[in-house]
Design a protein around this motif. Sequence first.
Motif, short mmCIF file in Angstrom:
data_model
loop_
_atom_site.label_atom_id
_atom_site.label_comp_id
_atom_site.label_asym_id
_atom_site.label_seq_id
_atom_site.Cartn_x
_atom_site.Cartn_y
_atom_site.Cartn_z
N GLU A 1 28.36 30.25 48.36
CA GLU A 1 28.11 31.05 47.17
C GLU A 1 28.08 30.17 45.92
O GLU A 1 27.23 30.36 45.03
CB GLU A 1 29.18 32.13 47.02
CG GLU A 1 29.07 33.26 48.05
CD GLU A 1 30.17 34.28 47.90
OE1 GLU A 1 30.93 34.20 46.91
OE2 GLU A 1 30.28 35.17 48.76
N ILE A 2 28.99 29.22 45.83
CA ILE A 2 28.99 28.29 44.70
C ILE A 2 27.70 27.49 44.68
O ILE A 2 27.10 27.27 43.62
CB ILE A 2 30.22 27.37 44.78
CG1 ILE A 2 31.50 28.16 44.51
CG2 ILE A 2 30.10 26.21 43.78
CD1 ILE A 2 32.77 27.37 44.72
N ALA A 3 27.24 27.05 45.86
CA ALA A 3 26.00 26.26 45.94
C ALA A 3 24.80 27.07 45.47
O ALA A 3 23.91 26.55 44.79
CB ALA A 3 25.79 25.77 47.37
N VAL A 4 24.77 28.36 45.82
CA VAL A 4 23.66 29.22 45.40
C VAL A 4 23.66 29.40 43.88
O VAL A 4 22.61 29.31 43.23
CB VAL A 4 23.74 30.58 46.11
CG1 VAL A 4 22.75 31.56 45.49
CG2 VAL A 4 23.46 30.43 47.60
N VAL A 5 24.83 29.64 43.32
CA VAL A 5 24.93 29.80 41.87
C VAL A 5 24.52 28.52 41.15
O VAL A 5 23.80 28.54 40.15
CB VAL A 5 26.37 30.22 41.47
CG1 VAL A 5 26.54 30.18 39.96
CG2 VAL A 5 26.70 31.59 42.01
N GLU A 6 24.98 27.38 41.68
CA GLU A 6 24.63 26.08 41.09
C GLU A 6 23.12 25.86 41.12
O GLU A 6 22.52 25.44 40.12
CB GLU A 6 25.35 24.96 41.85
CG GLU A 6 25.08 23.56 41.34
CD GLU A 6 25.86 23.22 40.09
OE1 GLU A 6 25.30 22.53 39.22
OE2 GLU A 6 27.02 23.67 39.98
N ARG A 7 22.50 26.18 42.25
CA ARG A 7 21.06 25.99 42.38
C ARG A 7 20.29 26.92 41.45
O ARG A 7 19.33 26.50 40.79
CB ARG A 7 20.64 26.24 43.83
CG ARG A 7 19.15 26.01 44.10
CD ARG A 7 18.83 26.38 45.54
NE ARG A 7 19.14 27.79 45.79
CZ ARG A 7 19.24 28.32 47.00
NH1 ARG A 7 19.10 27.55 48.07
NH2 ARG A 7 19.50 29.61 47.15
N ASP A 8 20.70 28.19 41.37
CA ASP A 8 20.01 29.14 40.49
C ASP A 8 20.16 28.74 39.03
O ASP A 8 19.21 28.89 38.24
CB ASP A 8 20.58 30.54 40.72
CG ASP A 8 20.18 31.12 42.07
OD1 ASP A 8 19.26 30.56 42.69
OD2 ASP A 8 20.79 32.11 42.50
N ALA A 9 21.34 28.25 38.65
CA ALA A 9 21.55 27.84 37.26
C ALA A 9 20.64 26.67 36.89
O ALA A 9 20.07 26.61 35.81
CB ALA A 9 23.02 27.48 37.05
N ARG A 10 20.50 25.71 37.81
CA ARG A 10 19.67 24.55 37.54
C ARG A 10 18.17 24.89 37.60
O ARG A 10 17.36 24.19 37.01
CB ARG A 10 20.00 23.43 38.52
CG ARG A 10 21.36 22.80 38.26
CD ARG A 10 21.72 21.76 39.29
NE ARG A 10 22.99 21.13 38.98
CZ ARG A 10 23.15 20.05 38.22
NH1 ARG A 10 22.08 19.46 37.70
NH2 ARG A 10 24.33 19.54 37.99
N ALA A 11 17.84 25.95 38.32
CA ALA A 11 16.43 26.39 38.38
C ALA A 11 16.08 27.33 37.23
O ALA A 11 14.94 27.74 37.10
CB ALA A 11 16.17 27.08 39.72
N GLY A 12 17.09 27.68 36.40
CA GLY A 12 16.85 28.55 35.27
C GLY A 12 16.77 30.01 35.63
O GLY A 12 16.20 30.81 34.87
#
Length: 352
Positions: free
Chosen positions: A339-350
């Motif tokens: 879940e943390i990895a998904v949030v991190e990826r979405d944040a960096r993808a805008g």
Amino acid sequence: MATATKSNGPATTPSLDNLQRTKILLLGQRGSGKTSIQQVLFNDAPPKQTFFLDPTSQTAIHRYDTVIPLEIWDCPGNITLDSLGASLSEFSSIIFVIDIQDSYQQPIARMLEFFISAYQENPGATLEVFAHKAESLAEDYKIENFRHIQQRVIDELLDSEPEYEQMPVNFHLTSVYDHSIREAFSRVLHKLIDSLPYLEDLLNVFCSNSQASKAFLFDVNSRLYVATDESPVDTGMHNLCCDYVRTLSAFGPLYKQVFNFSCHKLSRLIIYRRSTSVTQDPRSFYPSAAVSLAQGATLTYHLITPQLALLAMLHPGVFEERRGLLEYNVVFFREGVQEIAVVERDARAGNL
């Protein structure tokens, strides 16, 4: 200056190419060992073969995907602020590599030129000094040289401007011939991971619920630990975990076909399977392994994501009697990390 772009580590999917990457600037004099560090950590090059690497003639940009997407700029020894081709404010960390066997005067002067400019443009950037190639010196002599480098840098900063005395410069004694380079780079990486407190909390809860004395979250390919629990890191234990991950990675591909063609029971024999998938498939396979150590402990391995693995140190009695509880806790830990990895990826993808 022209730049060469390379991708390292796990294969980068198209979705990851568009992410905002954390940039690390790797600097140092010619022959200081910058490229050797990058090749050993992220291309799994044997340390002895780094002796035959060609000198870096132009800036090479290497991309690597772990808990956060990284972009590492490996610069030639004659790089200047004007020829860098980018503002220092773009970099979250600047690593300057100094050959501990050479004269320090010229490397320190160049290093401070970059560090002072970076501090002025981006005070939040981490400034790291790797006193490298320590393997060739006797223990007492390399410690003495390491202290000389630290003191020389502090003195030069005071001579420049009194305000630079508070500049946060971190020093690491490193070598590609042992795990000191991995421990040092791991500590650099920790300062760049915004989600580190959440990963540490998950590890603390896992250790408490599983009665584990120590736990690491390792990047499988580079063997950097991206997080650990609140207990102190013992160098010997860290080295042991690095060797264990390396062993599983080396033998894992032999068992690829066993998983594809065997029943569920035989699939448990698989030690490790390389994967480059980012999206989680419900049928995803998460191998695990355990080894009994001579000092009376059990070291366990559980794959958490295609890039990350959980290593935990347990008492043998706990592992034998509460293995079901351990596996249960690993499932919840895996869900939290993913879940943390998904949030991190979405944040960096805008997307947030």
